[in-house]
Write an enzyme that holds these catalytic residues in place. Structure first.
Site, PDB file in Angstrom:
ATOM      1  CD  GLU A 136      39.123  45.106  36.361  1.00 25.74           C
ATOM      2  OE1 GLU A 136      39.618  46.210  36.717  1.00 25.74           O
ATOM      3  OE2 GLU A 136      39.732  44.313  35.622  1.00 25.74           O
ATOM      4  CG  ASN A 191      38.813  40.668  35.722  1.00 24.95           C
ATOM      5  OD1 ASN A 191      37.673  40.999  36.016  1.00 24.95           O
ATOM      6  ND2 ASN A 191      39.856  41.482  35.835  1.00 24.95           N
ATOM      7  CD  GLU A 232      43.768  42.501  35.589  1.00 29.73           C
ATOM      8  OE1 GLU A 232      42.883  41.964  34.922  1.00 29.73           O
ATOM      9  OE2 GLU A 232      43.948  43.738  35.592  1.00 29.73           O
ATOM     10  CB  CYS A 268      39.765  47.001  33.375  1.00 25.99           C
ATOM     11  SG  CYS A 268      41.119  48.025  34.019  1.00 25.99           S
ATOM     12  CG  ASN A 296      39.618  48.031  40.024  1.00 25.09           C
ATOM     13  OD1 ASN A 296      39.610  48.396  41.191  1.00 25.09           O
ATOM     14  ND2 ASN A 296      38.685  47.250  39.519  1.00 25.09           N
TER      15      ASN A 296
END
Lengths: 314, 314
Positions: B47, B107, B143, B173, B198
């Site tokens: 990621e 993302n 995020e 993730c 991550n």
């Protein structure tokens, strides 16, 4: 209010077809007493513990089939266990083949409180196997023949005040491999999942690639990950060993809300495993990583209920 | 048609804030070449591999935030990797921070075929963290501040003929801990799940009980069990190590459809893991234990979409 409860898994060795119901019940009472002697206040027995795992046989007559079923619980063949548990002040999860007054048959389990009260009941939803016997196979898996699909959903319930009022849920055997059932309990805040099983030590549907070791690994893996992903304790208890030539895996476990195994059976026989379960240990998972209200996105989960089978892309 | 594909996980060590985009891209190209040299035909990167894991910082200006995002893929800061992959005839899964022409930020990840074609695209659905920074914490998990929730669902897609036309799916993730996403892919017959991550080596939401070892265990456990329960291969690849004082777990793995780890990274740095993936090894699970059409009971799964948060019994 203390929220730490000592629980036990009462793994059972094999029940042979020729074993009397009385002899099997006496073994269960001995396991109950052993667990209580170690301070356990809730004892988890396997799926269908009162008899052999009869769905491996093609049973031709209703008369014979009925010998494996309970018309009431406690009933004439099981009352001594329930009486002894109440005397000891110990709760139980216990599976049974249920025959209702209306003639319906289910693969069921109840959880009983320390005073003998039925706290919760569950009927197995994920029935494995087939309706028709597979020609030429020595052992069958005929749960779909002998049982109706569970019709009660996945109903969580509370344990008593003396246990810290934990949220409890029940699954039976194959259910433990299906994350949907776990999640429906997770959505009710489950803190301890109670599971009994009988799992063949080979692929019961005729595959050749699954050793007993691999199937025990599958059994443990499914319980560990689903416990973690729902931030719940879980206890998963086998009937194990060689039943009339058909092998069952052992590997009974107690798993914490991190998915870590904290107690595990080492035999394929009658064996008690024990752990102290702190229900408040579920809080970190439920409030952070698995804070469902903060993180779930159900608008993208619709295929889980809109679809039964898999439909690959073209 | 051979359905065996050699795949690689290209685990990356840390990307410091001060590292140039060019230096990071050169490391990725070196990993790609190393994987191709070992015969891999599909290479999975983590990621957000092109930069440091920037959601740990409170970034005050759009100008600075934009330096972490790609307006196109391949684009000026990434094209050299895509060019080299096409030259080598190697496919890739690669994450990136996506800035759309309309100004939306996601993302995201793409999977690229051996000829450079974009085979599939995914936008992360299970965004962890918070919108507002937590006061006093040195490292954040923002995020939910920097990205919108993925809006494409969980779209499976086919790999090319030369790979045996496998059904592929992507997660990013935190998605790997949510069985719903896996199941939606399972319901599309997924044979290989591609995942980059991550993951902080401590509880990023401020808990004190989760060591790097426990968090690596969680990461592996979730992938193993969801691979097993959907009878799919999975490859899950970390960016690892110490990024400007904030630790990331490693533990990149390739997992078979039994949930067994077949390759695993041993370092917290740049490291290639490789395995030969036989897509037909998914068949036993998909046709027997996890024959969804035969065994799933969606009428009991409704709370999974009707409910977001947990609602305990009274």
């Amino acid at each position: 209010m203390s929220r730490i409860l000592r629980i036990a898994g009462a793994q059972m060795g094999p029940n042979q077809k020729a074993d009397s119901r009385k002899a099997i019940l006496e073994r269960m009472i001995a396991l109950l007493e052993q667990a209580a002697g170690q301070g356990a206040r809730l004892v988890v027995f396997p799926e269908l513990p009162f008899t052999t795992f009869f769905p491996r046989w093609l049973i031709e007559t209703t008369q014979e089939l009925d010998t494996y079923f309970e018309r009431e619980l406690p009933g004439p063949n099981t009352a001594a266990l329930f009486d002894r548990a109440r005397e000891l002040g110990v709760g139980m999860y216990v599976g049974y083949a249920e025959l209702t007054p209306q003639g319906q048959r289910f693969n069921s389990a109840v959880t009983v409180g320390p005073d003998g009260t039925i706290l919760g009941k569950y009927r197995k939803i994920h029935l494995p196997g087939t309706v028709e016997p597979r020609p030429g196979d020595r052992f069958q898996q005929l749960e779909k023949r002998y049982f109706e699909y569970g019709d009660m959903g996945f109903p969580a319930f509370r344990g008593p005040e003396s246990w810290g009022r934990p949220v409890l849920g029940m699954l039976i055997c194959n259910d433990r491999r299906w994350p949907e059932g776990w999640r429906v309990y997770g959505l009710q805040g489950v803190e301890l999942m109670l599971i009994g099983y009988n799992s063949a030590a080979y692929d019961p549907m005729g595959g050749t690639t699954e050793s007993a070791e691999l199937r025990t690994f599958h059994s443990t893996l499914a319980v560990q990950a689903n416990a973690y992903m729902n931030a719940t304790w879980a206890v998963s208890v086998a009937k194990a060993g060689n039943e009339d030539g058909s092998g069952l895996i052992g590997g009974s476990v107690i798993v914490d809300p991190n998915g870590v195994v904290v107690a595990q059976a080492t035999s394929l026989g009658d064996e008690v495993i024990v752990a102290d379960v702190d229900f408040d240990a579920c809080r970190q998972g439920k409030e952070k990583m698995f804070n469902f209200a903060a993180h779930r996105r159900p608008q993208w989960y619709r295929p889980i209920i809109d679809q039964v089978g898999a439909v690959p892309p073209p």
